[in-house]
Motif scaffolding. Sequence first.
Motif, PDB file in Angstrom:
ATOM      1  N   GLU A 115       0.793  -1.229   0.000  1.00  0.00           N
ATOM      2  CA  GLU A 115       0.000   0.000   0.000  1.00  0.00           C
ATOM      3  C   GLU A 115       0.825   1.278   0.000  1.00  0.00           C
ATOM      4  O   GLU A 115       0.416   2.297  -0.571  1.00  0.00           O
ATOM      5  N   VAL A 116       2.014   1.267   0.609  1.00  0.00           N
ATOM      6  CA  VAL A 116       2.795   2.495   0.661  1.00  0.00           C
ATOM      7  C   VAL A 116       3.639   2.707  -0.598  1.00  0.00           C
ATOM      8  O   VAL A 116       4.300   3.742  -0.733  1.00  0.00           O
ATOM      9  N   TYR A 117       3.617   1.743  -1.523  1.00  0.00           N
ATOM     10  CA  TYR A 117       4.364   1.872  -2.769  1.00  0.00           C
ATOM     11  C   TYR A 117       3.441   2.134  -3.963  1.00  0.00           C
ATOM     12  O   TYR A 117       3.896   2.090  -5.113  1.00  0.00           O
ATOM     13  N   LEU A 118       2.168   2.396  -3.710  1.00  0.00           N
ATOM     14  CA  LEU A 118       1.232   2.544  -4.818  1.00  0.00           C
ATOM     15  C   LEU A 118       1.650   3.663  -5.766  1.00  0.00           C
ATOM     16  O   LEU A 118       1.543   3.524  -6.988  1.00  0.00           O
ATOM     17  N   PRO A 120       4.738   5.120  -6.687  1.00  0.00           N
ATOM     18  CA  PRO A 120       5.764   4.790  -7.689  1.00  0.00           C
ATOM     19  C   PRO A 120       5.381   3.627  -8.595  1.00  0.00           C
ATOM     20  O   PRO A 120       5.746   3.613  -9.778  1.00  0.00           O
ATOM     21  N   VAL A 121       4.631   2.664  -8.081  1.00  0.00           N
ATOM     22  CA  VAL A 121       4.219   1.536  -8.922  1.00  0.00           C
ATOM     23  C   VAL A 121       3.218   1.998  -9.981  1.00  0.00           C
ATOM     24  O   VAL A 121       3.291   1.600 -11.151  1.00  0.00           O
ATOM     25  N   ALA A 122       2.282   2.862  -9.595  1.00  0.00           N
ATOM     26  CA  ALA A 122       1.320   3.381 -10.568  1.00  0.00           C
ATOM     27  C   ALA A 122       2.023   4.242 -11.622  1.00  0.00           C
ATOM     28  O   ALA A 122       1.708   4.156 -12.824  1.00  0.00           O
ATOM     29  N   ARG A 123       2.987   5.050 -11.209  1.00  0.00           N
ATOM     30  CA  ARG A 123       3.714   5.870 -12.182  1.00  0.00           C
ATOM     31  C   ARG A 123       4.511   5.000 -13.150  1.00  0.00           C
ATOM     32  O   ARG A 123       4.597   5.291 -14.350  1.00  0.00           O
ATOM     33  N   GLY A 124       5.068   3.911 -12.620  1.00  0.00           N
ATOM     34  CA  GLY A 124       5.892   3.061 -13.462  1.00  0.00           C
ATOM     35  C   GLY A 124       5.110   2.156 -14.389  1.00  0.00           C
ATOM     36  O   GLY A 124       5.515   1.918 -15.530  1.00  0.00           O
ATOM     37  N   THR A 125       3.981   1.636 -13.917  1.00  0.00           N
ATOM     38  CA  THR A 125       3.230   0.667 -14.721  1.00  0.00           C
ATOM     39  C   THR A 125       2.122   1.302 -15.553  1.00  0.00           C
ATOM     40  O   THR A 125       1.604   0.669 -16.463  1.00  0.00           O
ATOM     41  N   ARG A 126       1.714   2.534 -15.207  1.00  0.00           N
ATOM     42  CA  ARG A 126       0.608   3.212 -15.904  1.00  0.00           C
ATOM     43  C   ARG A 126      -0.593   2.268 -16.067  1.00  0.00           C
ATOM     44  O   ARG A 126      -0.984   1.923 -17.184  1.00  0.00           O
ATOM     45  N   PRO A 127      -1.171   1.832 -14.966  1.00  0.00           N
ATOM     46  CA  PRO A 127      -2.193   0.774 -15.017  1.00  0.00           C
ATOM     47  C   PRO A 127      -3.485   1.229 -15.671  1.00  0.00           C
ATOM     48  O   PRO A 127      -3.810   2.417 -15.710  1.00  0.00           O
ATOM     49  N   HIS A 151      -1.149   9.392   1.002  1.00  0.00           N
ATOM     50  CA  HIS A 151      -0.403   8.914  -0.165  1.00  0.00           C
ATOM     51  C   HIS A 151      -1.360   8.398  -1.236  1.00  0.00           C
ATOM     52  O   HIS A 151      -1.212   8.716  -2.436  1.00  0.00           O
ATOM     53  N   TRP A 152      -2.347   7.632  -0.829  1.00  0.00           N
ATOM     54  CA  TRP A 152      -3.347   7.127  -1.770  1.00  0.00           C
ATOM     55  C   TRP A 152      -4.113   8.274  -2.436  1.00  0.00           C
ATOM     56  O   TRP A 152      -4.340   8.256  -3.647  1.00  0.00           O
ATOM     57  N   ARG A 153      -4.528   9.239  -1.641  1.00  0.00           N
ATOM     58  CA  ARG A 153      -5.333  10.334  -2.186  1.00  0.00           C
ATOM     59  C   ARG A 153      -4.537  11.131  -3.228  1.00  0.00           C
ATOM     60  O   ARG A 153      -5.068  11.496  -4.277  1.00  0.00           O
TER      61      ARG A 153
END
Length: 415
Positions: A115-118, A120-127, A151-153
């Motif tokens: 949950e605390v890495y959402l 950078p992971v979203a920026r990297g994977t562009r889901p 962080h989520w918001r």
Amino acid sequence: MTHARDPLRARAALATGKAAGRLSQALGRGSGSMIGGRLALRVDPEVLRAVAGDRRTVVVTGTNGKSTVTALVAAALSPGGAVVSNSTGANMTDGIVTAMAADRESGLAAIECDEVYLGPVARGTRPKAVVVLNSSREYTRGVSLKSTLEHWRHTAATLPDDCVAIVNVDDPLVSWAFETAPRRIGVSGGLYWRDDALVCPACGTVQDFTDTSWSCPGCHRSRPEPDWTVVQDGDGWAVEHAGGRTRLHVTVPGRTGPVGGAFALAAADALGVDVDAAAERISAVADVDGRYAPYRVGEHQARLLMLKNPAGWAEAIDVAVSTGRPLVVALDPFGPKDTATMWEAPFHRLAGREVYVTGGRRADGLAILDAAGVTVREAPDLESAVTGHAPGEVVVACNYPAFRRISKQFRGSTH
């Protein structure tokens, strides 16, 4: 494929990570997934974007249930083509890099994300979709719930316009955090643990709860209507959605399985996968890294649940109560805070039932359950704890070290 266009720095990063992973394996230091990804990120901080490429990705996050729902999402997406997933549970950025680098051909990805890495992971994977299951305190790592929600918001507000946030509308913390997402789909995912959501994250007012809803008298926020809802269907389960009603068969006990299936169906639908085909593939998921698959113990079958916080224990208790199955609690030493969190869980719901407690830290479990009015029995090992009940299926609720020990012990005994 996409990797042919990798920049030179990304290629160097991946080569470094691969070499480090092989060395870790050769030295017996583990699978190498963490160290390999970590070194690759040091060489090129943007390497995740390179390995993600243009594949269509679903990212799954939340405090509890990530591994299970990610496995269900991977199955649900599979009618649309080959799916890569970090199925070993390495759910931070480094582990995700390693998983995606190992399979550069699959056009779809189901990624479990801490949950605390959402961000950078979203920026990297562009889901194309982000699945958000729940939010509660995480004692074992000392993660701040407040900072995670903030962080989520922030991350939700920066999701691309073609990404949909698939959120648990029954959890007011999740609902608030993803109000900023450009697109949202609501799933009625349940809320087994309300204590962390009593205060509105938007205005600080104590919220009102009913059996099926929540609202804030301060800022007048309330539970959105879900787009996907789990309902009982005869002796089984179904998911109601705009396309109708889809019957769902899952092997995960209690309501946990069908709720996870609803998230998976919503994700599949968001990526254009046929919902009926997705449901059929979901029904084949019987094991998630040792969880849920029936382990034979004499004339018994033991289904393991791995728990790490009060919300998880509350869910396990609900499984035992709703299914009527016997419960065994297995606890091993895992830091000073691990069993302390169990005092908050609603073990009083098991009052009058007989529960066996085993493991290296069973004294704590005996005290906690006894204080809740549960009839507790001490067992020297798992076998005697399970076989102390009548033959049949037994739910074994474990903390993390007990789960790892027991699943390794019984690996290969599933059927």
